[in-house]
Design a protein around this motif. Sequence first.
Motif: not given
Length: 353
Positions: A237-244, A336-342
Motif C-alpha cells: 500500500a505504501m509503494h509509490p506505484l500504488t495509486l489513489l 513492473y518487476a524492477d519496482q516491486v519484485a523485491s
Amino acid sequence: MSAPKERRKADTFEPVRHPIGRRGRIIQRGDETSEMLIKKPSSLRQADVTPRQVYWNRRKFLEGLGVAGAAAVSGRALMRLWSPGVAYAGTKLNTVKSSYTLDEKITPANDVTHYNNFYEFGSDKGDPAKNSQKWVTTPWTVSVEGDVKVPRKYSLDEILQLAPLEERIYRHRCVERWSIVVPWIGYSLSTILRLAQPTEKAKYVAFQSFFDHNQMPDAKYTGLEYPYVEGLRLDEAMHPLTLLCVGMYGETLPNQDGAPVRMVVPWKYGYKSIKSIVKIKLVSSEPPTTWNRQASNEYGFYSNVNPSVDHPRWSQATERRLGEIFMHKTLMFNGYADQVASMYAGMDLKKFH
Ligand code: MTE
C-alpha cells in the motif's frame, strides 16, 4: 471471473466452473486457451456507448449564454456551475507530469469506459456504463481509520487537494486476460496513509467500496457479497506505484470506472483495484477480499500478475489489449518487476498467488 458458493440459490446460479452472467445466465466460454468472459470491443453495442460527458469551463459557458440562456439551463447543470470545488465525472483535472509513463499505445477512452467490471451495476461488460449513469457520487467522503494515530474523514475536495495530481500511464491487466493502457490521474496512496500515521499494529490496509441496494439494484443478480472489499499488505500500500486515483484521460472518473475515487495497483490483477472507495482501514491481520472470499482457490490475496502461475481454469501466459486482435505475452508483475519484485523475495508465488 466467478464461482458460486453453496449459499447461492440453486435456481439462480449454475454449478461451479461456469462463469456466471447476469441473472444466472452462463456466459459463453471456450476451451482453456480461448477467451473467457471476453467480449471483443467490436461486440460492444452502440446502445452501450453513451456520449462522453462534457466538462464545464465556467467562464466561457456563462459568457456564451447570457441571462435568458442561463435561465434555460437545467437545475442540475446550474448546480454544477455553482458548486465551487465540487468535481463531477467529466470535469477536467489539471495534472503535473509524472515519471510513471509507458511507451505503449494508450487504449481508446471509449473502450476503457464501456468494457468494465463493476459488479455493483451488473456483471455484463456493458452494464456499468449503462446502469451507473444516474448514480450520484456527491457529496462523498473517504474514512481513513483503524490502527492509525490520526483517523479522519476526507471530503472529495480535500482528497483532490492533498497532493499535486499526476497523470500516470499504467498497464492494467484483468485476470480474465484482457488488458488496457490508461492515463490515470491521482497520487500515491502513501500520501494519505502517512497523514494518518499508521501505528505499530498496522500491517495491512483494508479497502471498502460504496454500496447501496437501491442505487445498485443489479448487484443482487451477480452472486457476489457486497460491499466489495479489497486489501494490500502495508508495504504494498505504501509503494509509490500504488495509486489513489481520481481521474483518467484528463478528467474525473466516470461512474463506471469507479467514481469518484478508486485504487489502481498496476502489478496486480485488476480486481485488486477497488472502485468507489469509502473506507480505508489500517489493520493488523490480512483482511478478507471479495474474490478470495468467493473462490479462494482461484483468486488469492496477493493476485500479482504472473504469466507462469495459471488460473485453475485458464492460462495467464498471454492477454489481449482491448481494441486489438492478437494476444500479447503477459509480463511478470505486469511489467513492473524492477519496482516491486523485491517485496516478494523468497515467497512461493504459486502458493501465495
Ligand atoms: N471494484 C468494485 N467496487 N466492484 C467491482 O466489481 N471489479 C474489479 C475492479 N474493481 C470491481 C472493482 C475488477 S474484476 C476489475 S478487472 C477492475 O475493477 C476493472 O476496472 P475497469 O472497469 O475500470 O477496467
